[in-house]
Design a protein around this motif. Structure first.
Motif, short mmCIF file in Angstrom:
data_model
loop_
_atom_site.label_atom_id
_atom_site.label_comp_id
_atom_site.label_asym_id
_atom_site.label_seq_id
_atom_site.Cartn_x
_atom_site.Cartn_y
_atom_site.Cartn_z
N SER A 1 -1.41 -55.06 -8.49
CA SER A 1 -1.84 -54.66 -9.70
C SER A 1 -2.58 -55.24 -11.09
O SER A 1 -2.04 -56.25 -11.23
CB SER A 1 -0.60 -53.21 -10.00
N ILE B 1 -12.09 -54.58 -10.98
CA ILE B 1 -11.40 -54.99 -9.43
C ILE B 1 -12.22 -54.61 -9.18
O ILE B 1 -12.25 -53.55 -8.63
CB ILE B 1 -10.30 -54.99 -9.74
N ARG C 1 -12.28 -55.67 -4.90
CA ARG C 1 -10.96 -56.30 -3.93
C ARG C 1 -9.85 -57.23 -4.23
O ARG C 1 -10.31 -57.71 -5.41
CB ARG C 1 -12.00 -56.57 -3.08
N TRP C 2 -9.24 -57.54 -3.01
CA TRP C 2 -8.00 -58.43 -3.58
C TRP C 2 -8.04 -59.55 -2.69
O TRP C 2 -8.33 -58.44 -1.16
CB TRP C 2 -6.70 -57.48 -3.70
N TRP D 1 -10.01 -52.86 -3.56
CA TRP D 1 -8.80 -51.91 -4.62
C TRP D 1 -8.81 -51.08 -4.30
O TRP D 1 -9.93 -49.83 -3.57
CB TRP D 1 -9.50 -52.32 -6.40
N SER D 2 -7.36 -49.52 -4.46
CA SER D 2 -7.64 -48.80 -4.09
C SER D 2 -6.36 -48.11 -5.32
O SER D 2 -5.97 -46.83 -4.73
CB SER D 2 -6.45 -48.49 -2.94
N THR E 1 -2.23 -51.87 -5.28
CA THR E 1 -2.95 -51.26 -3.83
C THR E 1 -2.06 -52.01 -2.65
O THR E 1 -1.38 -53.56 -3.22
CB THR E 1 -4.33 -52.72 -3.77
N ALA F 1 -7.34 -61.03 -7.75
CA ALA F 1 -8.73 -60.09 -8.06
C ALA F 1 -10.11 -59.96 -8.44
O ALA F 1 -10.91 -61.51 -8.77
CB ALA F 1 -8.29 -59.52 -9.37
#
Length: 489
Positions: free
Chosen positions: A429, A436, A438-439, A453-454, A458, A473
């Motif tokens: 987070s 952001i 994607r991670w 990223w959700s 996530t 991030a």
């Protein structure tokens, strides 16, 4: 909020906007007669709050439901401040068009937040909201928060003269000041409106306060300028049986803002009228209510309205609740055009809906010609296209948001993203980081997992053997925005 039938069953308890529904109260005046539940659209029963977060323990952001997917919406993010109540968390939240939380600030237990939005202060965008306790009668006792673009508190505004700031309004001005609403209970004679000679009145005050110094630069008192007889509840039950325990809330201020030529525009729920006020306190004109200076009747008949705003093109917007007691079949977000010289009003636009909101609500006109509506006592927000079609709608899990907005925001928190490992998963987070996409999960200098990223937090599955992982991030171009400290199970 509670189911519609309960809301109707308690209308005899209190008369206040923003009343605490978990305390078995709502906005309608005490004289209101219960209407059939089917006549009002309150929405489905409350759902459960979201699960607690691993990286931000103690926070429970709202898990909203998108009822109408975003289609051609205006730029910006969705701003809501969900009321939690005695047993549920609440606070201001910024959401994306899929209803995912980008930033969340949970207020302390026992407090609630209202009117969360982006405003301008000293030429810079800031986040603002009211925070405090809500009385059963539907007014607030608290203060006003101002946070900068890094989500840091830069000011707390309080009402002057030892009074408590109310939940309904915190409107910043280009002058570095803010309009706020205040409720003050005082002894008074109600014999002329059918009540006891020795009783109590809930007076409405407006203050303009300098944000930097806290100095009150202007104050307006409803009782000095608006007689009790203008109240829609004069000679009705709320006046007849008023007491110190339940003062006669005859005016009920719920919005304040700049009008033309240095005037101030004030909306009062319990007179069903809007007032344009000079700086000396005198009233330029009334719109709606018992003594409207404008006609025709069709254009100026609205009931228990909220969020009256004057616009540079001469139009005026408001949220016409229409009840309770129900005077209109549904609530109307309404745009009027005023002819000041002829004292005539005309309806420019209303927005089609089946929703009847009992209290609260707002109408925001969007730059592309669309509109964003917070339905107040119905826990929905809706965005309309210029052709009046619904292009977005979401439902809050419980409570309500008083007002809702779509606004631009470019906040950027300091620090690093956070990572936590539990049950074979890593949780990532970065509260308030907007870019952001994607991670990336790194262990031993190698990428071991990635995920889109959700939302505020996530969840990402960890491969077997991954230890001391950190998360990075990434933006839409794959650039690293920040890296967390290592986390281990």
């Amino acid at each position: 909020m509670r189911a519609g039938i309960l809301c109707l069953a308690v209308v005899a308890v209190a008369a206040g906007c923003g009343a605490k529904k978990h305390a078995a109260s709502s906005e309608p005046p005490a004289s209101a007669k219960a209407s059939p539940a089917a006549a009002l659209h309150f929405g489905p029963p409350d759902s459960k709050p979201s699960a607690p977060l691993h990286t931000l323990p103690g926070l429970q952001p709202p898990a909203v439901k998108v009822e109408v997917p975003a289609n051609g919406v205006a730029p910006g993010y969705v701003f809501v401040a969900e009321k939690g109540g005695a047993k549920r968390p609440g606070g201001p939240a910024i959401l994306d068009d899929r209803g995912r939380v980008l930033w969340y600030h949970q207020v302390p237990k026992g407090l609630e937040a209202t009117d969360f939005r982006m405003q301008m202060y000293k030429g810079k965008p800031v986040l603002t909201w009211w925070q405090g306790k809500i009385a059963v009668a539907g007014f607030g006792q608290g203060e006003y928060e101002v946070y900068d673009g890094s989500y840091r508190q830069i000011a707390t505004v309080k009402a002057g003269d030892g009074l408590e700031g109310d939940l309904h309004e915190f409107q910043l001005t280009p002058r570095g000041t803010a309009f706020i609403s205040i409720y003050k209970e005082i002894p008074g004679d109600l014999s002329r409106v059918g009540g006891p000679k020795r009783s109590w009145i809930n007076d409405s005050l407006v203050q303009e306060v300098d944000v930097a110094t806290g100095k009150v630069v202007w104050q307006w008192d409803a009782l000095d300028h608006v007689p009790l007889s203008e109240s829609v509840m004069a000679n009705e039950e709320p006046a007849q049986h008023a007491s110190k325990r339940r003062a006669f809330d005859y005016f009920h201020v719920n919005s304040v803002g700049d009008g033309p030529n240095g005037t101030v525009l004030i909306s009062a729920r319990n007179t069903s009228a809007i007032y344009l006020v000079r700086r000396d306190g005198s009233i330029v004109w009334r719109l709606g209510g018992k003594k409207s200076d404008f006609g025709p009747k069709k254009a100026v008949t609205f009931f228990f309205q909220h969020d009256a705003r004057y616009h540079a093109d001469g139009t005026l917007t408001l949220f016409d609740n229409g009840g309770i007691p129900r005077k209109e079949p549904v609530s109307r977000p309404l745009v009027l055009r005023l002819d000041q010289s002829a004292k005539r009003a005309s309806i420019v636009r209303t927005y089609p809906t089946k929703i009847a909101s009992p209290f609260e609500g707002n109408l925001e006109l969007l730059p592309d010609g669309g509109a964003f509506v917070g339905w107040g006592g119905v826990r929905r927000v809706t965005e309309y296209a210029p052709d009046l079609k619904v292009r977005f709608q979401l439902l809050l899990p419980y409570g309500d948001t008083y007002r809702g907005y779509r606004l631009p925001w470019a906040g950027d928190p300091s620090g690093k993203p956070l990572a936590a490992v539990a049950g074979g998963r890593v949780y990532a987070s970065w509260n308030g980081k907007l870019a952001i996409a994607r991670w990336r999960v790194v262990s031993g200098g190698k990428t071991v997992a990635t995920a889109a990223w959700s939302g505020l937090e996530t969840s990402i599955a960890l491969p077997a053997g991954a230890r001391n992982v950190s998360v990075e991030a990434l933006d839409a171009q794959g650039r690293t925005l920040g890296t967390s400290d290592p986390a281990s199970s």
